[in-house]
Scaffold this motif. Structure first.
Motif, PDB file in Angstrom:
ATOM      1  N   ALA A 247       0.921  -1.148   0.199  1.00  0.00           N
ATOM      2  CA  ALA A 247       0.107  -0.072  -0.105  1.00  0.00           C
ATOM      3  C   ALA A 247       0.708   1.062  -0.042  1.00  0.00           C
ATOM      4  N   VAL A 248       2.113   1.385   0.860  1.00  0.00           N
ATOM      5  CA  VAL A 248       2.943   2.301   0.665  1.00  0.00           C
ATOM      6  C   VAL A 248       3.480   2.489  -0.614  1.00  0.00           C
ATOM      7  N   LEU A 249       3.971   1.551  -1.216  1.00  0.00           N
ATOM      8  CA  LEU A 249       4.508   1.367  -2.593  1.00  0.00           C
ATOM      9  C   LEU A 249       3.716   1.976  -3.539  1.00  0.00           C
ATOM     10  N   TYR A 250       2.295   1.563  -3.482  1.00  0.00           N
ATOM     11  CA  TYR A 250       1.155   2.136  -4.413  1.00  0.00           C
ATOM     12  C   TYR A 250       1.306   3.519  -4.144  1.00  0.00           C
ATOM     13  N   GLN A 251       1.094   4.059  -3.020  1.00  0.00           N
ATOM     14  CA  GLN A 251       1.038   5.470  -2.590  1.00  0.00           C
ATOM     15  C   GLN A 251       2.237   6.183  -3.491  1.00  0.00           C
ATOM     16  N   LEU A 252       3.443   5.583  -2.978  1.00  0.00           N
ATOM     17  CA  LEU A 252       4.673   6.423  -3.598  1.00  0.00           C
ATOM     18  C   LEU A 252       4.640   6.583  -5.049  1.00  0.00           C
ATOM     19  N   VAL A 253       4.273   5.349  -5.626  1.00  0.00           N
ATOM     20  CA  VAL A 253       4.298   5.709  -7.292  1.00  0.00           C
ATOM     21  C   VAL A 253       3.441   6.330  -7.751  1.00  0.00           C
ATOM     22  N   ALA A 254       2.179   6.408  -6.981  1.00  0.00           N
ATOM     23  CA  ALA A 254       0.818   7.064  -7.648  1.00  0.00           C
ATOM     24  C   ALA A 254       1.035   8.513  -7.372  1.00  0.00           C
ATOM     25  N   SER A 255       1.897   8.801  -6.322  1.00  0.00           N
ATOM     26  CA  SER A 255       2.068  10.339  -6.047  1.00  0.00           C
ATOM     27  C   SER A 255       2.851  11.065  -7.174  1.00  0.00           C
ATOM     28  N   VAL A 256       3.539  10.460  -8.012  1.00  0.00           N
ATOM     29  CA  VAL A 256       4.338  11.003  -9.096  1.00  0.00           C
ATOM     30  C   VAL A 256       3.571  11.136 -10.252  1.00  0.00           C
ATOM     31  N   ARG A 257       3.367  12.301 -11.091  1.00  0.00           N
ATOM     32  CA  ARG A 257       2.740  12.535 -12.226  1.00  0.00           C
ATOM     33  C   ARG A 257       3.276  11.697 -13.205  1.00  0.00           C
ATOM     34  N   SER A 258       2.256  10.868 -13.936  1.00  0.00           N
ATOM     35  CA  SER A 258       2.742  10.325 -15.172  1.00  0.00           C
ATOM     36  C   SER A 258       2.488  10.986 -16.262  1.00  0.00           C
ATOM     37  N   GLU A 259       3.334  10.608 -17.384  1.00  0.00           N
ATOM     38  CA  GLU A 259       3.675  11.398 -18.663  1.00  0.00           C
ATOM     39  C   GLU A 259       3.538  10.383 -19.790  1.00  0.00           C
ATOM     40  N   GLU A 260       3.291  10.894 -20.753  1.00  0.00           N
ATOM     41  CA  GLU A 260       3.311  10.143 -21.949  1.00  0.00           C
ATOM     42  C   GLU A 260       4.634  10.022 -22.810  1.00  0.00           C
ATOM     43  N   CYS A 261       5.181   8.872 -23.013  1.00  0.00           N
ATOM     44  CA  CYS A 261       6.304   8.661 -23.614  1.00  0.00           C
ATOM     45  C   CYS A 261       6.436   9.318 -25.104  1.00  0.00           C
ATOM     46  N   HIS A 262       7.019  10.244 -25.570  1.00  0.00           N
ATOM     47  CA  HIS A 262       6.936  10.952 -26.785  1.00  0.00           C
ATOM     48  C   HIS A 262       7.476   9.846 -27.690  1.00  0.00           C
ATOM     49  N   TRP A 263       8.291   8.901 -27.421  1.00  0.00           N
ATOM     50  CA  TRP A 263       8.708   7.892 -28.592  1.00  0.00           C
ATOM     51  C   TRP A 263       7.643   6.987 -28.777  1.00  0.00           C
ATOM     52  N   CYS A 264       7.445   6.132 -27.598  1.00  0.00           N
ATOM     53  CA  CYS A 264       6.645   4.720 -27.840  1.00  0.00           C
ATOM     54  C   CYS A 264       5.293   4.905 -27.364  1.00  0.00           C
ATOM     55  N   GLY A 265       4.976   5.967 -26.741  1.00  0.00           N
ATOM     56  CA  GLY A 265       3.709   6.404 -26.238  1.00  0.00           C
ATOM     57  C   GLY A 265       3.134   5.483 -25.045  1.00  0.00           C
ATOM     58  N   LEU A 266       3.951   4.712 -24.232  1.00  0.00           N
ATOM     59  CA  LEU A 266       3.674   4.392 -22.876  1.00  0.00           C
ATOM     60  C   LEU A 266       3.653   5.511 -21.979  1.00  0.00           C
ATOM     61  N   GLU A 267       2.970   5.106 -20.879  1.00  0.00           N
ATOM     62  CA  GLU A 267       3.278   5.901 -19.672  1.00  0.00           C
ATOM     63  C   GLU A 267       4.387   5.908 -18.998  1.00  0.00           C
ATOM     64  N   LEU A 268       4.822   6.907 -18.264  1.00  0.00           N
ATOM     65  CA  LEU A 268       6.160   6.829 -17.597  1.00  0.00           C
ATOM     66  C   LEU A 268       6.113   7.974 -16.234  1.00  0.00           C
ATOM     67  N   ILE A 269       6.584   7.601 -15.467  1.00  0.00           N
ATOM     68  CA  ILE A 269       7.014   8.536 -14.129  1.00  0.00           C
ATOM     69  C   ILE A 269       8.368   8.687 -14.299  1.00  0.00           C
ATOM     70  N   GLY A 270       8.817   9.758 -13.778  1.00  0.00           N
ATOM     71  CA  GLY A 270      10.338  10.043 -13.724  1.00  0.00           C
ATOM     72  C   GLY A 270      10.709  10.865 -15.133  1.00  0.00           C
ATOM     73  N   ASP A 271      12.073  10.733 -15.444  1.00  0.00           N
ATOM     74  CA  ASP A 271      12.642  11.464 -16.614  1.00  0.00           C
ATOM     75  C   ASP A 271      13.105  10.573 -17.613  1.00  0.00           C
ATOM     76  N   ARG A 272      12.908   9.335 -17.609  1.00  0.00           N
ATOM     77  CA  ARG A 272      13.011   8.517 -18.811  1.00  0.00           C
ATOM     78  C   ARG A 272      12.031   7.207 -18.951  1.00  0.00           C
ATOM     79  N   CYS A 273      11.691   6.737 -19.973  1.00  0.00           N
ATOM     80  CA  CYS A 273      11.022   5.635 -20.097  1.00  0.00           C
ATOM     81  C   CYS A 273      11.564   4.256 -19.966  1.00  0.00           C
ATOM     82  N   GLY A 274      10.866   3.346 -19.094  1.00  0.00           N
ATOM     83  CA  GLY A 274      11.350   2.106 -19.000  1.00  0.00           C
ATOM     84  C   GLY A 274      11.603   1.242 -20.115  1.00  0.00           C
TER      85      GLY A 274
END
Length: 309
Positions: A247-274
């Motif tokens: 539950a804490v891990l979920y809240q930690l990840v969910a608290s970061v705004r997600s973006e759409e990768c401009h290259w592959c279109g997948l969601e990402l958090i942070g500064d680089r697509c996984g």
């Protein structure tokens, strides 16, 4: 089916903490499976799970790393993420378990893959070593190198998130001398401590470090096969503290705004697509200019610059 979390060695798969956490997939190395078999194995995983997130430690043999990239290239798929995570072996296994816990949540595969870098910042990883004479993962002073040859010398070494080295008394208890003062700095949040014994007979981790770090639980696991090589000695007790609560891990990840990768279109958090490793796209020119002016003028009207996540 949840996103598949894969490793390259079975000793990086820690026991599931509950019945909801799925197992990790162990990908066979080139010596155990030929290329055709690896392609069939990966294709089956993608068909069943949709996406595959594989943790690729830096200590892997070059042939194993090449195989992973070759399989992804031949399959011509953007559904395989190869995550280069530089943590000690036991900490890597803990991170893998956290990703397994998150894989059953409502996160997209892109968020799960890019969450690995975020979660790694919250893992405290180190070892009790009988020698630091050959250690090159953490800065070691000449004095510590010299003292490493003393009989019964023991060192508490923290490799992540901030390198720290302490020379303990000869018994592994009590006084600290030389390389640092006090115990290695611990986490300031709730964690469980996992440790694994090598060829060093000491209860220091469970008896002294765990109470000092105020961990909520302690668990012993077998030592990963690559730990002696990573720490440059077999005389060790490896340890790692990490957030155990999904539950804490979920809240930690969910608290970061997600973006759409401009290259592959997948969601990402942070500064680089996984998945494709593309960096986060730069903000529009007007927004970037406002941030720049605000930063240099000291004005807060435009809000603080977006943090690197």
């Amino acid at each position: 089916m949840p996103t598949a979390i894969a490793v390259t060695s079975a000793d990086l798969v820690l026991p599931a903490p509950d019945r909801h956490t799925p197992p990790a997939v162990v990908l066979h190395p080139p010596g155990q499976l030929d290329l055709a078999g690896a392609l069939a194995e990966t294709s089956a995983l993608l068909e069943r799970h949709g996406h595959l997130v594989a943790v690729v430690p830096p200590w892997l043999p070059a042939a194993t790393v090449r195989r992973l990239h070759t399989v992804r290239a031949i399959l011509e798929t953007d559904r395989i993420a190869l995550l280069g995570i530089d943590l000690p072996p036991l900490a890597t296994a803990l991170l893998v378990r956290q990703l397994r816990q998150l894989s059953v949540c409502d996160f997209s595969p892109g968020v799960i893959a890019s969450a690995a870098r975020l979660l790694s910042h919250y893992i405290h990883a180190g070892a009790l070593l009988g020698s630091v004479a050959k250690l090159d993962r953490v800065p070691v002073s000449l004095k510590a190198h010299a003292r490493s040859w003393s009989p019964n010398a023991q060192f508490a070494v923290l490799a992540h998130p901030t390198p720290h080295l302490v020379r303990l008394g000869g018994s592994g208890r009590g006084g600290v001398h030389g390389a640092g003062t006090g115990l290695p700095p611990g986490p300031g949040f709730a964690t469980h401590l996992t440790f694994a014994r090598g060829q060093l007979a000491s209860d220091w981790v469970a008896a002294e470090l765990a109470p000092a770090w105020r961990v909520q639980g302690v668990m012993e696991n077998p030592l990963p096969a690559d730990s002696p090589l990573w720490w440059a000695t077999a005389k060790l007790v490896e340890f790692a503290a990490a957030i155990p609560d999904p539950a804490v891990l979920y809240q930690l990840v969910a608290s970061v705004r997600s973006e759409e990768c401009h290259w592959c279109g997948l969601e990402l958090i942070g500064d680089r697509c996984g998945f494709c490793s593309a960096p986060l796209a730069a903000p529009p020119p007007v927004e970037r200019a406002v941030r720049t002016v605000s930063a240099f003028s000291g004005s807060t009207s435009a809000g603080p610059p977006r943090p690197i996540r």
